[in-house]
Design an enzyme around this catalytic site. Structure first.
Site, PDB file in Angstrom:
ATOM      1  N   HIS A 368      42.420  47.916  38.201  1.00 52.79           N
ATOM      2  CA  HIS A 368      42.918  47.087  37.111  1.00 52.79           C
ATOM      3  C   HIS A 368      44.297  47.510  36.613  1.00 52.79           C
ATOM      4  CE1 HIS A 368      38.936  45.339  37.450  1.00 52.79           C
ATOM      5  NE2 HIS A 368      39.604  44.255  37.124  1.00 52.79           N
ATOM      6  N   ARG A 475      40.814  37.002  32.062  1.00 49.88           N
ATOM      7  CA  ARG A 475      39.782  38.055  32.111  1.00 49.88           C
ATOM      8  C   ARG A 475      39.440  38.441  30.675  1.00 49.88           C
ATOM      9  NH1 ARG A 475      43.103  39.699  36.752  1.00 49.88           N
ATOM     10  NH2 ARG A 475      41.777  40.038  38.560  1.00 49.88           N
ATOM     11  N   ARG A 511      37.026  33.275  31.795  1.00 56.79           N
ATOM     12  CA  ARG A 511      35.872  33.809  32.528  1.00 56.79           C
ATOM     13  C   ARG A 511      34.962  34.540  31.544  1.00 56.79           C
ATOM     14  NH1 ARG A 511      36.928  37.975  37.308  1.00 56.79           N
ATOM     15  NH2 ARG A 511      37.385  39.382  35.577  1.00 56.79           N
ATOM     16  N   GLU A 609      32.530  35.565  44.931  1.00 56.21           N
ATOM     17  CA  GLU A 609      33.075  36.908  45.158  1.00 56.21           C
ATOM     18  C   GLU A 609      32.045  37.858  45.751  1.00 56.21           C
ATOM     19  OE1 GLU A 609      34.607  38.598  41.526  1.00 56.21           O
ATOM     20  OE2 GLU A 609      33.018  37.756  40.316  1.00 56.21           O
ATOM     21  N   ASN A 632      39.286  39.731  45.485  1.00 58.00           N
ATOM     22  CA  ASN A 632      39.280  41.193  45.308  1.00 58.00           C
ATOM     23  C   ASN A 632      37.882  41.743  45.587  1.00 58.00           C
ATOM     24  OD1 ASN A 632      41.797  40.680  44.343  1.00 58.00           O
ATOM     25  ND2 ASN A 632      41.278  40.970  42.194  1.00 58.00           N
ATOM     26  N   ASP A 633      36.911  41.145  44.921  1.00 56.76           N
ATOM     27  CA  ASP A 633      35.543  41.612  45.143  1.00 56.76           C
ATOM     28  C   ASP A 633      34.994  41.110  46.469  1.00 56.76           C
ATOM     29  OD1 ASP A 633      34.757  43.316  43.033  1.00 56.76           O
ATOM     30  OD2 ASP A 633      34.921  41.616  41.678  1.00 56.76           O
ATOM     31  N   ARG A 643      37.043  48.961  46.368  1.00 62.87           N
ATOM     32  CA  ARG A 643      38.404  48.504  46.097  1.00 62.87           C
ATOM     33  C   ARG A 643      39.253  49.566  45.391  1.00 62.87           C
ATOM     34  NH1 ARG A 643      37.367  43.591  41.784  1.00 62.87           N
ATOM     35  NH2 ARG A 643      39.385  44.062  40.902  1.00 62.87           N
ATOM     36  N   CYS A 680      41.549  33.082  42.989  1.00 66.24           N
ATOM     37  CA  CYS A 680      42.116  33.782  41.827  1.00 66.24           C
ATOM     38  C   CYS A 680      42.192  35.288  42.047  1.00 66.24           C
ATOM     39  CB  CYS A 680      41.329  33.465  40.557  1.00 66.24           C
ATOM     40  SG  CYS A 680      39.652  34.078  40.598  1.00 66.24           S
TER      41      CYS A 680
HETATM   42  C1  PEP Z   1      38.215  39.135  42.041  1.00 68.93           C
HETATM   43  O1  PEP Z   1      37.226  39.844  42.204  1.00 68.93           O
HETATM   44  O2  PEP Z   1      38.907  38.688  42.977  1.00 68.93           O
HETATM   45  C2  PEP Z   1      38.661  38.779  40.676  1.00 68.93           C
HETATM   46  C3  PEP Z   1      39.603  37.901  40.487  1.00 68.93           C
HETATM   47  O3  PEP Z   1      38.077  39.415  39.648  1.00 68.93           O
HETATM   48  P1  PEP Z   1      38.345  40.914  39.160  1.00 68.93           P
HETATM   49  O4  PEP Z   1      39.538  41.427  39.901  1.00 68.93           O
HETATM   50  O5  PEP Z   1      38.537  40.870  37.694  1.00 68.93           O
HETATM   51  O6  PEP Z   1      37.070  41.596  39.558  1.00 68.93           O
HETATM   52 MG    MG Z   2      35.822  40.143  40.616  1.00 67.24          MG
END
Ligand code: PEP
Ligand code: MG
Length: 760
Positions: A368, A475, A511, A609, A632-633, A643, A680
């Site tokens: 993050h 977020r 979200r 995700e 990302n997830d 990650r 996203c």
């Molecule tokens: C993701 O997982 O791609 C996402 C956008 O959410 P976050 O990065 O907040 O887990």
């Molecule tokens: Mg995510």
């Protein structure tokens, strides 16, 4: 055995430089294994150089050198496996080095020292007897070498940097300039930062304290003495309080503490170090580490435990030093924030106009902090595991957020090179800003919506100015993280209203709370062995409908009269979760209508995700208004790569063929039900990936505000037809690195290389 190993590693980790580290290794290995010789050879370009030995002639250090392909040591390196010989001189690869005086040794055991697949060198033991070493010896030496590889890299980098500090002084005196070697981390946020390293560390973590020069030495000594005095008072008070609880002999420990505190060994030596110019906290760290080392070397386990007492005292003194010091960091212009584990709150401590970049030893591109850095438009290098953090405070650094390279105290040549790149970057940014009010439309007229990811109210202005068509992902956990308790419905409503009003009439996708995994709330701790596979996102909020209902009420009531709200549900892995969440959202909507609120039912979407959601994308699409792919997830779960883990970060790539195929499958499933799909995750803001997503027929891309102009440029300079051709080529490539290389070449050829590397 484990205990011995642990002690060797600890000692090596405390070494000041490579020479000292290698010296510890050879001495310890020789004595523990009871052999006649222990030596370390390190690889330097194409030759192995004797760097340390206990048993051979010391004069041979640096002189015994073996080219690859010659000698036994290089054979160990070449094969990357152990070599155990009863009589080395019998082997055809054996080479005699008279200067080493090794003629009397016969038994030879060499094991490779390997770090991240690279052979760094070879650890060798020798005996005068003609005999093979035992299996136990072999496995022990392999274990030592495996554990030490990381420590050697670290010591090498530290030594290099101590050397650089001296060289910088030498340079000032007009002496010969050195050649800077980069330290490698991972690309975190695009851009190049050049400035002064300011090391930030968590409170009371003694090992994280950097060295720092002070001007007013007397004042610094006074600060130290006051801190010691405060600890003395604390310990006396603690001892008095425990008078009736602890027997006299147990309380004697406090007297020992008091003696230690006022001793020459702790206070005296620390004062001497301050006199040499280090600040109190840095001088204290050196003293405590030195004592720990001495205690750790002791055979007696009781005495070894005393290392913990020394550390505890150090921490107590440090706490007082920091209390006084915390607010006083004077951030220079172009601060490059450096730390073991830079957190979002540390980032917030630096005035935005002074922050040029971030370097974190832990974490990766999707941590993050990296996401925040991108939102702020500053360069970030993550996972810089080999960076000796406590030696670089105040030095000049260059962080290349595209390649993950870091230069500490760079040479003039490197400074000039990066200055040129930074100027080119700025020019490119200006050029890109001109696209602000133009649509994200391909040359053949296909439009794709470009939205921003947000989560901070401070993001709103730059997001609005970026020409974004709305917020594709807000977020909501960030406002939850900044507090000491769950925010009330009214507090949440205020925040959501502000975001929706600012963007009105453009859509804002809020979200629902996605905590767990790597996002913890200080007031809602979750302890789990496998947090990313545990209680996360919708799983928590469905288990706590009181939290979910309040949040959804705040969202829908905030949208009254604006009607630009979309709600997004994170971490859905099962249809029943979606059904339950939809049930609660409808319940809130019904209640608000009953209360006479003029609200409309918002569109509801689900994040894709988790792999199970990919395979159920059709069933999910039927129930919702839109899908949003969280790459990302999704990448983390599809590839089974954490990650945030720098060690496996090279395996984490959203351009992996499996991720690309998963996205294609989601788009196809959604199309059957005529539902729009957005992306996203960070992939949406990667210019090369955005091209593929365009080709796949994704309807909108949501990204950090700083990525938006680059992505828009790509879209405006390509036809959908050409993007589809590129996608069809990519689908034939079988690995992520190959895909990335192919796309980088394609971009270079099209004159768009500046979008994916430093420079223009
Ligand atoms: C993701 O997982 O791609 C996402 C956008 O959410 P976050 O990065 O907040 O887990
Ligand atoms: Mg995510």
């Amino acid at each position: 055995m484990l205990d011995i190993l642990r002690r060797i590693v600890q000692e090596v980790n405390l070494a000041n430089d490579l020479e000292q580290a290698l010296d510890v290794i050879v001495r310890r290995v020789k004595s523990v294994m009871n052999v006649d010789v222990a030596s370390v050879f390190l690889k330097n370009d194409d030759e192995y150089v004797l760097m340390a030995t206990d048993g051979l002639n010391q004069d041979a250090i640096g002189k015994v050198r073996m080219k690859e392909g010659v000698g036994l040591v290089s054979l160990v390196g070449q094969r990357a496996e152990a070599l155990n010989l009863a009589d080395a001189s019998e082997n055809p690869r054996f080479m005699r080095f008279p200067e080493a005086s090794e003629e009397k040794f016969h038994g030879f055991l060499g094991v490779p020292i390997i770090h991240h697949r690279n052979v760094l060198g070879v650890l060798v033991v020798q005996s005068s007897a003609i005999q093979k070493f035992s299996q136990d010896d072999e496995t022990f030496l392999i274990t030592v070498a495996a554990q030490l590889a990381g420590a050697i890299v670290h010591a090498e980098a530290s030594g290099g940097i101590s050397g650089l500090k001296q060289e910088t002084k030498a340079k000032k005196r007009g002496e010969k300039e050195h050649q800077s070697r980069p330290i490698h981390g991972l690309p975190g946020a695009p851009g190049v930062a050049m400035g002064t390293a300011i090391v930030m560390y968590p409170p009371a973590d003694i090992n994280a304290i950097p060295d720092r020069q002070v001007e007013d030495i007397e004042k610094e000594i006074q600060r130290f003495d006051q801190a010691v005095e405060s600890v003395v008072e604390d310990i006396k008070a603690l001892s008095a309080r425990l008078k009736d609880v602890l027997p006299e002999e147990d309380r004697a420990l406090f007297d020992v503490y008091l003696l230690m505190l006022n001793s020459q060994a702790i206070s005296g030596i620390t004062r001497d170090r301050i006199r040499e110019g280090n600040w109190a906290a840095g001088a204290l760290r050196q003293t405590i580490q030195e004592h720990e080392k001495v205690f750790h070397e002791m055979e007696d386990s009781y005495l070894r435990e005393r290392a913990d007492d020394v550390r505890d005292l150090g921490r107590r003194i440090l706490k007082y030093l920091q209390q006084e010091n915390r607010d006083k960091i004077d951030f220079p212009d172009n601060t490059v924030l450096v730390g073991e584990d830079i957190s979002a709150s540390m980032l917030a401590e630096v005035p935005a106009e002074k922050l040029a970049g971030v370097i974190s030893v832990r974490g990766s591109r999707t941590s993050h902090v990296a996401i925040l850095a991108r939102a702020m438009g500053i360069a970030a290098v993550m996972g810089a595991t080999d960076l000796p953090v406590n030696r670089i405070d105040g030095l000049q650094v260059v962080a290349d957020g595209y390649s993950g390279r870091i230069f500490v105290a760079p040479s003039e040549k490197i400074i000039d090179e990066f200055r040129r790149l930074i100027d080119e970057e700025a020019a490119l940014s200006d050029e890109l800003m001109e696209l602000r009010d133009l649509p994200a439309q391909t040359e053949d007229g296909i439009e794709i919506s470009l939205l921003v990811n947000s989560g901070l109210l401070s993001d709103i202005t730059p997001s609005l100015q970026s020409g974004a068509e709305g917020i594709g992902l807000y977020r909501t956990e960030f406002p939850f993280m900044e507090r000491t308790r769950f925010p009330s419905e009214e507090e949440q409503r205020g925040i959501y209203r502000q975001v929706m009003e600012s963007f009105h009439p453009r859509p804002v996708t809020l979200r629902t709370l996605d905590v767990g995994g790597d996002k913890a709330l200080p007031y809602f701790p979750i302890e789990e062995d496998n947090p990313f596979l545990g209680w996360r996102g919708i799983r928590i909020t469905l288990d706590h409908p009181e939290i979910f209902l309040v949040q959804v009420r705040a969202m829908i009531s905030a949208s009254e009269g604006l009607d630009n709200l979309k709600i997004l549900l994170p971490m859905i892995s099962d249809i029943t979760e979606l059904n339950d969440a939809l049930g609660l959202i409808h319940q809130v909507y019904g209640e608000l209508l009953e209360e006479g609120k003029q609200v409309v039912m918002p569109e509801v979407g689900v994040m894709i995700e988790v792999p199970s959601a990919v395979y159920q994308a059709g069933n999910l699409s039927r129930r919702v208004d839109f899908l949003s792919i969280g790459t990302n997830d999704l990448t983390q779960y599809l590839l089974a790569v954490d990650r945030n883990n720098a060690r496996v970060a090279s395996l984490y790539d959203s351009l992996h063929p499996a991720v690309i195929r998963a996205i294609l499958q989601v788009v196809e499933s959604a199309r059957v039900h005529n539902k729009p799909v957005s992306v996203c995750g960070e992939m949406a803001g990667d210019p090369v990936a955005a091209l593929l997503l365009l080709a796949m027929g994704i309807d909108s891309l949501s990204m950090s505000v700083s990525s938006l102009p680059r992505v828009k440029w790509v879209i405006r300079n390509v036809t959908r037809e050409r993007a589809r051709q590129i996608l069809s080529e990519v689908l034939l490539i079988e690995d992520a690195a190959g895909i990335r290389q192919y796309l980088a070449n394609t971009f270079e050829k099209a004159g768009m290389g500046g979008l994916v590397r430093a420079g223009n």
